[in-house]
Design a protein around this motif. Structure first.
Motif, mmCIF file in Angstrom:
data_model
loop_
_atom_site.group_PDB
_atom_site.id
_atom_site.type_symbol
_atom_site.label_atom_id
_atom_site.label_comp_id
_atom_site.label_asym_id
_atom_site.label_seq_id
_atom_site.Cartn_x
_atom_site.Cartn_y
_atom_site.Cartn_z
ATOM 1 N N ASP A 26 0.853 -1.175 0.000
ATOM 2 C CA ASP A 26 0.000 0.000 0.000
ATOM 3 C C ASP A 26 0.894 1.233 0.000
ATOM 4 N N GLY A 27 0.320 2.396 0.042
ATOM 5 C CA GLY A 27 1.104 3.620 -0.039
ATOM 6 C C GLY A 27 1.245 4.093 -1.476
ATOM 7 N N VAL A 28 1.758 5.307 -1.649
ATOM 8 C CA VAL A 28 1.871 5.946 -2.964
ATOM 9 C C VAL A 28 3.345 6.064 -3.330
ATOM 10 N N SER A 29 3.761 5.339 -4.331
ATOM 11 C CA SER A 29 5.148 5.411 -4.783
ATOM 12 C C SER A 29 5.290 6.445 -5.889
ATOM 13 N N ALA A 30 6.518 6.867 -6.141
ATOM 14 C CA ALA A 30 6.776 7.797 -7.238
ATOM 15 C C ALA A 30 6.409 7.154 -8.576
ATOM 16 N N LYS A 31 6.633 5.851 -8.683
ATOM 17 C CA LYS A 31 6.305 5.142 -9.927
ATOM 18 C C LYS A 31 4.804 5.113 -10.159
ATOM 19 N N SER A 32 4.034 4.777 -9.118
ATOM 20 C CA SER A 32 2.577 4.716 -9.287
ATOM 21 C C SER A 32 2.007 6.108 -9.562
ATOM 22 N N GLY A 73 8.861 10.979 -2.053
ATOM 23 C CA GLY A 73 8.114 12.230 -2.028
ATOM 24 C C GLY A 73 8.748 13.311 -2.874
ATOM 25 N N LEU A 74 10.066 13.414 -2.844
ATOM 26 C CA LEU A 74 10.748 14.413 -3.665
ATOM 27 C C LEU A 74 10.563 14.119 -5.152
ATOM 28 N N ALA A 75 10.557 12.835 -5.504
ATOM 29 C CA ALA A 75 10.325 12.462 -6.907
ATOM 30 C C ALA A 75 8.911 12.860 -7.335
ATOM 31 N N TYR A 99 7.119 15.299 -5.974
ATOM 32 C CA TYR A 99 7.161 16.768 -6.024
ATOM 33 C C TYR A 99 7.679 17.243 -7.379
ATOM 34 N N ASN A 100 8.771 16.657 -7.836
ATOM 35 C CA ASN A 100 9.367 17.086 -9.106
ATOM 36 C C ASN A 100 8.489 16.745 -10.308
ATOM 37 N N GLN A 101 7.760 15.636 -10.228
ATOM 38 C CA GLN A 101 6.820 15.307 -11.305
ATOM 39 C C GLN A 101 5.737 16.371 -11.423
ATOM 40 N N ILE A 102 5.234 16.797 -10.267
ATOM 41 C CA ILE A 102 4.181 17.826 -10.271
ATOM 42 C C ILE A 102 4.727 19.143 -10.817
ATOM 43 N N LYS A 103 5.929 19.514 -10.386
ATOM 44 C CA LYS A 103 6.529 20.758 -10.847
ATOM 45 C C LYS A 103 6.724 20.761 -12.367
ATOM 46 N N ARG A 104 7.004 19.589 -12.938
ATOM 47 C CA ARG A 104 7.217 19.511 -14.388
ATOM 48 C C ARG A 104 5.922 19.564 -15.182
ATOM 49 N N PHE A 105 4.796 19.327 -14.530
ATOM 50 C CA PHE A 105 3.510 19.368 -15.232
ATOM 51 C C PHE A 105 3.317 20.764 -15.821
ATOM 52 N N ALA A 106 3.018 20.838 -17.104
ATOM 53 C CA ALA A 106 3.040 22.122 -17.812
ATOM 54 C C ALA A 106 1.850 23.022 -17.501
ATOM 55 N N GLY A 107 0.721 22.441 -17.091
ATOM 56 C CA GLY A 107 -0.481 23.244 -16.873
ATOM 57 C C GLY A 107 -0.608 23.774 -15.456
ATOM 58 N N GLU A 108 -1.767 24.296 -15.169
ATOM 59 C CA GLU A 108 -2.073 24.806 -13.840
ATOM 60 C C GLU A 108 -2.075 23.673 -12.822
ATOM 61 N N LYS A 109 -1.500 23.944 -11.652
ATOM 62 C CA LYS A 109 -1.408 22.929 -10.600
ATOM 63 C C LYS A 109 -2.014 23.490 -9.315
ATOM 64 N N ILE A 110 -3.102 22.885 -8.862
ATOM 65 C CA ILE A 110 -3.729 23.323 -7.618
ATOM 66 C C ILE A 110 -3.711 22.167 -6.623
ATOM 67 N N VAL A 111 -3.145 22.425 -5.453
ATOM 68 C CA VAL A 111 -3.090 21.426 -4.386
ATOM 69 C C VAL A 111 -4.202 21.723 -3.386
ATOM 70 N N HIS A 112 -4.939 20.676 -3.012
ATOM 71 C CA HIS A 112 -6.014 20.788 -2.029
ATOM 72 C C HIS A 112 -5.637 19.918 -0.826
ATOM 73 N N ILE A 113 -5.391 20.541 0.318
ATOM 74 C CA ILE A 113 -5.107 19.769 1.527
ATOM 75 C C ILE A 113 -6.438 19.497 2.213
ATOM 76 N N ASP A 114 -6.949 18.290 2.008
ATOM 77 C CA ASP A 114 -8.270 17.926 2.513
ATOM 78 C C ASP A 114 -8.238 17.512 3.982
ATOM 79 N N GLY A 115 -7.078 17.054 4.459
ATOM 80 C CA GLY A 115 -6.955 16.603 5.840
ATOM 81 C C GLY A 115 -5.620 17.035 6.408
ATOM 82 N N ILE A 116 -4.649 16.131 6.363
ATOM 83 C CA ILE A 116 -3.306 16.481 6.813
ATOM 84 C C ILE A 116 -2.312 16.350 5.663
ATOM 85 N N ALA A 117 -1.337 17.220 5.672
ATOM 86 C CA ALA A 117 -0.170 17.114 4.796
ATOM 87 C C ALA A 117 1.020 17.186 5.734
ATOM 88 N N ALA A 118 1.454 16.024 6.209
ATOM 89 C CA ALA A 118 2.503 15.965 7.222
ATOM 90 C C ALA A 118 3.792 15.437 6.612
#
Length: 228
Positions: free
Chosen positions: A28-34, A62-64, A66-85
């Motif tokens: 379980d969990g979220v990998s950079a590959k997934s 997590g850093l990987a 982060y960098n994938q999101i930064k490379r995304f060419a369009g608008e990027k909006i982050v929604h913290i629905d609960g915790i971002a720890a």
């Protein structure tokens, strides 16, 4: 079971990270590959909405992300629905906008590590942790425009911020309506200054896991022995 999925809504792509960062022994969990596979599966979208409710996890995964999101060419909006720890708070910094729910929380801290061996090997680990901290710190400074020394002190102190504090300090750009969320992450028990409400949820899930383990043991003890 991982709480991570992606979908499209017109030209907007949505990715939900409602789990720890990095794959665990139980897969379980979220990998950079997934995350990369989900981002690719969104297709030709022009905007990305990233929804976060995560206790953190693997720094380098997590850093990987982060960098994938930064490379995304369009608008990027982050929604913290609960915790971002922990490292998930760094991932949140990749957004052009960071919208935190009124009952949301951001936590930052110095990175952790474990090592075994000689004093020299432990000194190397400490040096590595210092370098990792500096990388995380620069991401926070770039997002917030805050003073490096102040943010470094917040990291060292394991600082939990509510929505108002996150906006005031530049970790979020706006506060939005309250969300319903589940923060029963066992990982939260590892932190020292978890707010009481979040710690209660973490303790609750640990208790349920312990009860389940005891039931399984009883079932095994009660099973008929197998013959060769």
């Amino acid at each position: 079971m991982t709480q991570f999925f992606a979908k499209t809504a017109g030209k907007r792509g949505e990715i939900y990270v409602y789990d720890a960062i990095g794959r665990s022994f139980f897969d379980d969990g979220v990998s950079a590959k997934s995350f990369a596979e989900s981002l690719k599966a969104l297709g030709n979208v022009s905007a990305l909405d990233l929804y976060i409710n995560s206790p953190g996890g693997s720094v380098f995964e997590g850093l990987a992300i982060y960098n994938q999101i930064k490379r995304f060419a369009g608008e990027k909006i982050v929604h913290i629905d609960g915790i971002a720890a922990s490292i998930s708070s760094v991932i949140a910094m990749a957004g052009d906008e960071v919208r935190i729910a009124a009952n949301g929380t951001i936590m930052i801290h110095d990175p952790w590590g474990m090592t075994m061996g000689t004093a020299e090997e432990m000194r190397k680990t400490a040096d590595s942790l210092d370098k990792t901290r500096d990388v995380l710190l620069e991401n926070y400074v770039a997002r917030t425009g805050g003073k490096r020394e102040q943010i470094s002190a917040w990291m060292a102190a394991e600082t939990w911020m509510n929505a108002d504090e996150a906006v005031e300090r530049g970790f979020a750009t706006s506060k939005v309506e309250e969300k319903q969320f589940n923060a029963a992450f066992p990982m939260l028990d590892k932190f020292n200054k978890v707010p009481a409400g979040l710690r209660k949820q973490a303790t609750s899930v640990d208790a349920r896991m312990a009860q389940m383990s005891m039931r399984l043991q009883k079932l095994n003890l009660g099973a008929s022995p197998k013959t060769a």
